[in-house]
Design a protein around this motif. Structure first.
Motif, PDB file in Angstrom:
ATOM      1  N   ARG A   1      77.527   6.261  49.752  1.00 20.76           N
ATOM      2  CA  ARG A   1      78.664   6.259  50.670  1.00 20.76           C
ATOM      3  C   ARG A   1      79.931   6.759  49.961  1.00 20.76           C
ATOM      4  NH1 ARG A   1      81.803   6.832  53.850  1.00 20.76           N
ATOM      5  NH2 ARG A   1      82.711   5.500  55.444  1.00 20.76           N
ATOM      6  N   MET A   2      80.107   6.360  48.687  1.00 18.96           N
ATOM      7  CA  MET A   2      81.349   6.672  47.981  1.00 18.96           C
ATOM      8  C   MET A   2      81.364   8.079  47.396  1.00 18.96           C
ATOM      9  SD  MET A   2      83.141   4.114  48.535  1.00 18.96           S
ATOM     10  CE  MET A   2      84.597   4.603  47.601  1.00 18.96           C
ATOM     11  N   ASN A   3      80.187   8.641  47.104  1.00 17.59           N
ATOM     12  CA  ASN A   3      80.107   9.923  46.407  1.00 17.59           C
ATOM     13  C   ASN A   3      80.984  11.029  47.010  1.00 17.59           C
ATOM     14  OD1 ASN A   3      79.131  11.822  44.528  1.00 17.59           O
ATOM     15  ND2 ASN A   3      77.562  12.479  45.981  1.00 17.59           N
ATOM     16  N   PRO A   4      80.894  11.312  48.320  1.00 14.62           N
ATOM     17  CA  PRO A   4      81.740  12.378  48.865  1.00 14.62           C
ATOM     18  C   PRO A   4      83.230  12.032  48.834  1.00 14.62           C
ATOM     19  CG  PRO A   4      80.518  11.278  50.622  1.00 14.62           C
ATOM     20  CD  PRO A   4      79.998  10.737  49.338  1.00 14.62           C
ATOM     21  N   ILE A   5      83.557  10.741  48.836  1.00 19.80           N
ATOM     22  CA  ILE A   5      84.970  10.336  48.842  1.00 19.80           C
ATOM     23  C   ILE A   5      85.566  10.477  47.442  1.00 19.80           C
ATOM     24  CG2 ILE A   5      86.549   8.400  49.247  1.00 19.80           C
ATOM     25  CD1 ILE A   5      84.484   7.353  51.305  1.00 19.80           C
TER      26      ILE A   5
END
Lengths: 105, 238
Positions: free
Chosen positions: B94-98
């Motif tokens: 979930r955090m990777n693209p952010i």
């Protein structure tokens, strides 16, 4: 190296790889309803099992002692939304008190 | 924990960092408990601290230590820890693209991906200051928790070696209560309660017959069966 160190390093490596593969595996896989449901339920089932064994387990077997009423006391604390440290202290103090007065093993 | 709307970057930045430090301090109280439990259940100070640095995911650390304390083998303790670490995979995905980290920073970001850093990162508006608010929230919370968690572990580990029999102080009961406090807020529906009671029941019913540690791992079957039943029932209803 001792077996305990191997366990610590091996399990830590496993936990790290689980964090790392989130960057690599396709998002669609984790968003599948079944996979999503299981990743939510797994911690609940495992932690509850550990709580049960931690409270009633004794080697290979079960034993009711001061830990059970102490867990009951921590449930009351949780229902009153007590902070983490208070929940732990209430359980420890309950068990210690029962043992001090010889009311439970 | 979302930063105030309409604030300047300087205001937003200090608000996020302040929140990150308070979360780190809250988690530290729990780190002291972990450190104390680690050394009272037979780990050395170095081993207890190594877990906080290398594993750095509280639920797994408690699982490993308590499985060993109840007489389980290293393999079953390690397996319980790894199974509990699976939710971090969902977090990093979930955090990777952010976060959008590159190269070695990606490796570091992975280690800092835990409940608190993810929650704080997701609490910000993803578009706020072209994503800088989310990124700062993730990194500052991850680093704050990492530093304070490790200091707290050391303090707890040192303090506990000076006390006698852990049972006299009720520390065996404290382990159960600590894990109970972790799982209690996750039981937010009747289905979750069924899974929790099912997991406990499976473990307890096996306790007399198999070697310690195995009852705990076996409880994961409840999550797989429950997940399958809930998912198929939902798709049948829709």
């Amino acid at each position: 190296m001792s077996a305990l160190w191997l366990t610590i390093i091996g399990a830590s490596l496993g936990c790290y790889l689980l964090k790392l593969i989130g960057v690599v595996i396709p998002k669609s896989f984790l968003e599948r309803p079944l996979v999503n449901e299981i990743t939510h339920l797994l911690p609940i089932a495992l932690l509850s099992a550990i709580v049960a064994i931690q409270t009633l387990g004794q080697g290979q077997g079960l034993l009711v002692d001061a830990r059970l009423p102490a867990l009951g006391a921590s449930l009351v604390a949780l229902r009153f939304k007590a902070p983490f440290i208070v929940v732990i202290l209430i359980a420890a103090i309950s068990a210690a008190t029962l043992r001090y007065f010889g009311l439970a093993a | 924990m979302r930063a105030t709307a309409g604030a300047t970057w300087v205001q937003t930045r200090s608000e996020i960092v302040r929140n990150a430090i308070s979360i780190g301090m809250a988690v530290a109280t729990y780190g002291v408990s972990f450190g104390a439990l680690g050394t009272t259940t037979g780990l050395s100070i170095a081993q207890t601290c190594a877990l906080s640095v290398l594993m750095f995911t509280g639920g797994s650390q408690f699982a490993l230590v308590s499985t060993l304390a109840s007489g389980g083998t290293g393999l079953s303790g390690g397996l319980a820890a790894v199974l509990l670490g699976t939710r971090n995979t969902a977090y990093s995905m979930r955090m990777n693209p952010i976060i959008n980290a590159k190269g070695p920073m990606k490796l570091l970001a992975s280690q800092l991906t835990i409940d608190e850093s993810t929650a704080m990162g997701l609490a910000q508006d993803e578009k706020s200051f072209s994503g800088n608010a989310s990124r700062l929230a993730f990194w500052s919370t991850g680093l704050s928790v990492f530093v304070l968690w490790n200091i707290a572990t050391l303090i707890g580990a040192l303090a506990a070696t000076t006390i006698g029999d852990p049972k006299t102080l009720g520390l065996d009961a404290a382990i159960g209560a600590g894990l109970f406090a972790l799982v209690y807020p996750q039981i937010s529906s009747r289905r979750h309660l069924v899974i929790a009671l099912g997991g406990a029941l499976v473990a307890l019913s096996l306790a007399n017959f198999v070697t310690p540690g195995v009852p705990i791992i076996s409880a994961s079957i409840v999550a797989f069966i429950g997940g399958y039943i809930f998912t198929t029932r939902r798709s049948a209803n829709s």
